[in-house]
Design a protein around this motif. Sequence first.
Motif, PDB file in Angstrom:
ATOM      1  N   SER A  85      20.917 -49.452 -52.018  1.00  0.00           N
ATOM      2  CA  SER A  85      21.038 -49.361 -53.469  1.00  0.00           C
ATOM      3  C   SER A  85      20.162 -48.240 -54.018  1.00  0.00           C
ATOM      4  CB  SER A  85      20.625 -50.687 -54.107  1.00  0.00           C
ATOM      5  OG  SER A  85      20.707 -50.611 -55.516  1.00  0.00           O
ATOM      6  N   GLY A  86      20.754 -47.435 -54.887  1.00  0.00           N
ATOM      7  CA  GLY A  86      20.001 -46.362 -55.528  1.00  0.00           C
ATOM      8  C   GLY A  86      20.205 -44.990 -54.938  1.00  0.00           C
ATOM      9  N   ILE A  87      20.906 -44.893 -53.782  1.00  0.00           N
ATOM     10  CA  ILE A  87      21.034 -43.580 -53.143  1.00  0.00           C
ATOM     11  C   ILE A  87      22.044 -42.677 -53.845  1.00  0.00           C
ATOM     12  CG2 ILE A  87      20.265 -44.389 -50.890  1.00  0.00           C
ATOM     13  CD1 ILE A  87      23.185 -44.393 -49.976  1.00  0.00           C
ATOM     14  N   ASP A  88      22.686 -43.187 -54.894  1.00  0.00           N
ATOM     15  CA  ASP A  88      23.530 -42.310 -55.690  1.00  0.00           C
ATOM     16  C   ASP A  88      22.687 -41.396 -56.568  1.00  0.00           C
ATOM     17  OD1 ASP A  88      22.716 -44.608 -57.099  1.00  0.00           O
ATOM     18  OD2 ASP A  88      24.326 -44.367 -58.558  1.00  0.00           O
ATOM     19  N   ARG A  89      21.382 -41.659 -56.634  1.00  0.00           N
ATOM     20  CA  ARG A  89      20.441 -40.774 -57.323  1.00  0.00           C
ATOM     21  C   ARG A  89      19.732 -39.932 -56.266  1.00  0.00           C
ATOM     22  NH1 ARG A  89      19.341 -45.780 -59.211  1.00  0.00           N
ATOM     23  NH2 ARG A  89      17.248 -45.774 -58.313  1.00  0.00           N
ATOM     24  N   MET A  90      19.815 -38.642 -56.423  1.00  0.00           N
ATOM     25  CA  MET A  90      19.352 -37.727 -55.393  1.00  0.00           C
ATOM     26  C   MET A  90      17.866 -37.895 -55.076  1.00  0.00           C
ATOM     27  SD  MET A  90      20.638 -35.556 -53.375  1.00  0.00           S
ATOM     28  CE  MET A  90      20.015 -34.371 -52.191  1.00  0.00           C
ATOM     29  N   ASP A  91      17.057 -38.099 -56.070  1.00  0.00           N
ATOM     30  CA  ASP A  91      15.621 -38.276 -55.840  1.00  0.00           C
ATOM     31  C   ASP A  91      15.346 -39.493 -54.952  1.00  0.00           C
ATOM     32  OD1 ASP A  91      14.929 -36.053 -57.319  1.00  0.00           O
ATOM     33  OD2 ASP A  91      14.644 -37.161 -59.178  1.00  0.00           O
ATOM     34  N   GLU A  92      16.079 -40.568 -55.203  1.00  0.00           N
ATOM     35  CA  GLU A  92      15.901 -41.793 -54.414  1.00  0.00           C
ATOM     36  C   GLU A  92      16.445 -41.606 -53.003  1.00  0.00           C
ATOM     37  OE1 GLU A  92      14.641 -45.680 -53.626  1.00  0.00           O
ATOM     38  OE2 GLU A  92      14.172 -44.274 -55.238  1.00  0.00           O
ATOM     39  N   LEU A  93      17.584 -40.935 -52.890  1.00  0.00           N
ATOM     40  CA  LEU A  93      18.163 -40.666 -51.569  1.00  0.00           C
ATOM     41  C   LEU A  93      17.196 -39.865 -50.712  1.00  0.00           C
ATOM     42  CD1 LEU A  93      20.560 -40.712 -49.593  1.00  0.00           C
ATOM     43  CD2 LEU A  93      21.415 -38.639 -50.723  1.00  0.00           C
ATOM     44  N   LYS A  94      16.563 -38.890 -51.310  1.00  0.00           N
ATOM     45  CA  LYS A  94      15.596 -38.057 -50.592  1.00  0.00           C
ATOM     46  C   LYS A  94      14.468 -38.909 -50.018  1.00  0.00           C
ATOM     47  CE  LYS A  94      13.030 -34.353 -49.578  1.00  0.00           C
ATOM     48  NZ  LYS A  94      13.308 -33.531 -48.384  1.00  0.00           N
ATOM     49  N   LYS A  95      13.929 -39.819 -50.817  1.00  0.00           N
ATOM     50  CA  LYS A  95      12.840 -40.678 -50.353  1.00  0.00           C
ATOM     51  C   LYS A  95      13.269 -41.539 -49.170  1.00  0.00           C
ATOM     52  CE  LYS A  95      10.845 -41.134 -55.005  1.00  0.00           C
ATOM     53  NZ  LYS A  95      10.601 -42.091 -56.113  1.00  0.00           N
ATOM     54  N   ILE A  96      14.462 -42.117 -49.264  1.00  0.00           N
ATOM     55  CA  ILE A  96      14.946 -43.026 -48.227  1.00  0.00           C
ATOM     56  C   ILE A  96      15.249 -42.280 -46.938  1.00  0.00           C
ATOM     57  CG2 ILE A  96      16.858 -44.554 -47.598  1.00  0.00           C
ATOM     58  CD1 ILE A  96      16.924 -45.370 -50.584  1.00  0.00           C
ATOM     59  N   VAL A  97      15.871 -41.117 -47.044  1.00  0.00           N
ATOM     60  CA  VAL A  97      16.190 -40.334 -45.848  1.00  0.00           C
ATOM     61  C   VAL A  97      14.915 -39.852 -45.164  1.00  0.00           C
ATOM     62  CG1 VAL A  97      17.294 -38.233 -44.997  1.00  0.00           C
ATOM     63  CG2 VAL A  97      18.462 -39.660 -46.679  1.00  0.00           C
ATOM     64  N   ASP A  98      13.953 -39.398 -45.939  1.00  0.00           N
ATOM     65  CA  ASP A  98      12.673 -38.965 -45.360  1.00  0.00           C
ATOM     66  C   ASP A  98      11.973 -40.131 -44.664  1.00  0.00           C
ATOM     67  OD1 ASP A  98      13.061 -36.402 -46.235  1.00  0.00           O
ATOM     68  OD2 ASP A  98      11.613 -36.499 -47.883  1.00  0.00           O
ATOM     69  N   ARG A  99      12.066 -41.301 -45.266  1.00  0.00           N
ATOM     70  CA  ARG A  99      11.438 -42.494 -44.692  1.00  0.00           C
ATOM     71  C   ARG A  99      12.069 -42.845 -43.339  1.00  0.00           C
ATOM     72  NH1 ARG A  99      12.381 -46.702 -48.716  1.00  0.00           N
ATOM     73  NH2 ARG A  99      11.183 -45.258 -50.035  1.00  0.00           N
ATOM     74  N   ASN A 100      13.349 -42.530 -43.186  1.00  0.00           N
ATOM     75  CA  ASN A 100      14.064 -42.832 -41.953  1.00  0.00           C
ATOM     76  C   ASN A 100      14.139 -41.628 -41.006  1.00  0.00           C
ATOM     77  OD1 ASN A 100      15.542 -45.697 -42.068  1.00  0.00           O
ATOM     78  ND2 ASN A 100      15.462 -44.863 -44.140  1.00  0.00           N
ATOM     79  N   ASP A 101      13.373 -40.577 -41.351  1.00  0.00           N
ATOM     80  CA  ASP A 101      13.332 -39.372 -40.519  1.00  0.00           C
ATOM     81  C   ASP A 101      14.723 -38.777 -40.313  1.00  0.00           C
ATOM     82  OD1 ASP A 101      11.887 -37.430 -39.170  1.00  0.00           O
ATOM     83  OD2 ASP A 101      12.083 -38.429 -37.223  1.00  0.00           O
TER      84      ASP A 101
END
Length: 226
Positions: A85-101
Motif C-alpha cells: 500500500s502506498g507505492i502508487d506515490r513515487m516517494d513511498e515507492l522509493k523508500k520501500i524499494v531501497d529497503r528491499n535492496d
Amino acid sequence: MSTVIDLHVHTTKGSKDSKLSPYTMVEEAKRLGIEGICITEHDEPWDPGEFDNFAKKHDLLLIRGVEVDTDMGHVLVFGLDTYVSGIDRMDELKKIVDRNDGFMITAHPFRGLYESRPIYLYPDGMNIPKTVGDAAKHKVFDLVDAVEVANGGTVESENRFALKVAQQLGRYKTGGSDAHSVNGLGRCVTVFQDQICSEKAFIEALKSGRYYPAVGLKGQKLTEYK
C-alpha cells in the motif's frame, strides 16, 4: 560472456491488456535467442511460489518484476515481493524499494510527448518540456536508478528524447519490448556484459551499470541503441 534480456514484458497471467501467454512467451524468446525475460505485470507481481514453479519448468532465465503506476509515471521495479500500500506515490515507492535492496527504472517516460496524448510524467498537462534540459529537471530522475530509453511500444522520436535526457543526466539506460503480444517480444532488449543466471545476479548487474539498450534482435542485427 554477455546476456540478452528483455526487461519489460506483460503476459495474460497478470496483465489484462496482454494477449501473450507465459508459455508462448517462453517459446518465442527461445526462438529469438533471448536469454532472459523480466515479467513485469501491471501493479501486482506474480506470487513468488507460483513464479518459481513456472520458472523451474523452462530453460530460460525468468525474472519477477512489476510495472507500478505512480504519480510520476510508470516504473519497472525489481526486488519487490508483493504489492505494498502506498507505492502508487513515487516517494513511498522509493523508500520501500531501497529497503528491499531493489532497483527502479522509469518506463517509457516521454510516451505521448509527440503524439498529442497524455504524458505519464505530466498528468495534469502542465509544464510539458520543450527541451531536453527542461525534461531532465523532472523529479522522477532523482528517484529512479535507470531510464528506459528503448521501449518497443513507444514511437522512435519519444525514445530518442528519453535517450537524450538519460545521456544529459549520465543515468543508466535500459531497453525492453513492453510486449503484450508475441509480435512485440524482443523488439527492444538490454545486453548485459556479464552472464546472468539468477534474480540476485540480475539486480546486482543492474546496479553495476554494465549493460546497454539494444534493438534489431528480431532482424538478427542486434545493435546498441545510442
